[in-house]
Design an enzyme around this catalytic site. Sequence first.
Site, PDB file in Angstrom:
ATOM      1  N   LYS A  54      60.141  58.424  33.898  1.00 23.12           N
ATOM      2  CA  LYS A  54      59.809  57.013  34.176  1.00 23.12           C
ATOM      3  C   LYS A  54      60.942  56.103  33.704  1.00 23.12           C
ATOM      4  CE  LYS A  54      54.927  57.942  34.155  1.00 23.12           C
ATOM      5  NZ  LYS A  54      53.704  58.201  33.406  1.00 23.12           N
ATOM      6  N   GLN A  98      50.735  56.604  28.157  1.00 21.37           N
ATOM      7  CA  GLN A  98      50.808  57.950  28.730  1.00 21.37           C
ATOM      8  C   GLN A  98      49.598  58.779  28.292  1.00 21.37           C
ATOM      9  OE1 GLN A  98      53.333  58.985  30.863  1.00 21.37           O
ATOM     10  NE2 GLN A  98      52.123  60.844  31.133  1.00 21.37           N
ATOM     11  N   ASP A 121      49.559  51.259  35.976  1.00 16.90           N
ATOM     12  CA  ASP A 121      48.950  52.534  36.384  1.00 16.90           C
ATOM     13  C   ASP A 121      47.798  52.280  37.364  1.00 16.90           C
ATOM     14  OD1 ASP A 121      50.079  54.896  35.519  1.00 16.90           O
ATOM     15  OD2 ASP A 121      49.089  54.874  33.564  1.00 16.90           O
TER      16      ASP A 121
END
Length: 284
Positions: A54, A98, A121
Amino acid sequence: MTAQILNGNRIAKQLRQGIAEQTTQLIAKGYRAPGLAVVLVGDDPASHVYVSHKQRDCAQVGFHSELLHLPNDATQQQLEDAVTGLNARKDIDGVLVQVPLPDQLDAQRIVELIDPSKDVDGFHPYNLGRLAIRQPALRPCTARGVMALLEATNIPIRGLDATIVGASNHVGRPMGLELLLAGCTVTTAHKFSKNLAANVQNADILVSAVGKPGLIDGNWVKPGAIVVDVGITRDDQGKLNGDIQFEAAKQRASWITPVPGGVGPMTRLGLLQNTLQVALQQLR
Ligand code: NAD
């Protein structure tokens, strides 16, 4: 029939170039670069790899990115303080925690603590709800990425029968909402479904997101179907495998994604698209 390969690496690369160009233009106009903050808790090796990808993706398109790394024994309060701090930062557009998180942490509470306007997300109930009422705001990255893959086929999908295998909050359910929004007739199969083969055989669009290699017999695929394999499982030799028996499915489908190199790069692209979307909204 032999399917054309729906090459996520190539499509994501093209779309990333567009994001990089928009970022260059923003900076040329005197604005700051879009900013993504990732919170990582603990030392899960796979999570470390995902986070480093990322960060690399952000660097490639000119975004600012930063990593907040908390120890494996971090408390709920420490993690909540980290998220609250990032929510308040004007220079951070996207906040991502995460997963998976260590057992002592309440992951759902954390998802709901992220400011929905920074939830890149797309997992906050607000953003899933927006998708459900046909007014998407920040869309879950994998489902968004799959929709971009379908668009790349240039096949009009409105009215087609779509079957999704897998009903998770992160992938299967948002995928169903996306396809419904696009005008498909959607069936979602899951671990309690009694006739998976029949559900697959009916699908003009098949999306599998389970994580069981070879679960979908390639001979079930409807001739001409578009086949998208979200599943990724690493075997003992380190090879990555999808849910769908690729070689047999390829003989019947019109388009098919490889594993790896299909959905994975598009999920990462979705995160960049969401971060840019937030940054542009802030500027407005
Ligand atoms: P999950 O474990 O949360 O959900 C799996 C789903 O599969 C569940 O809804 C379950 O009901 C269903 N299922 C289990 N056994 C089944 C069976 N025999 N028949 C039909 N359905 C069955 O997993 P997830 O987070 O949704 O991820 C699914 C897969 O996708 C995993 O392999 C994951 O690694 C992969 N994934 C890939 C990407 C990517 O970018 N390519 C992104 C996210 C997840």
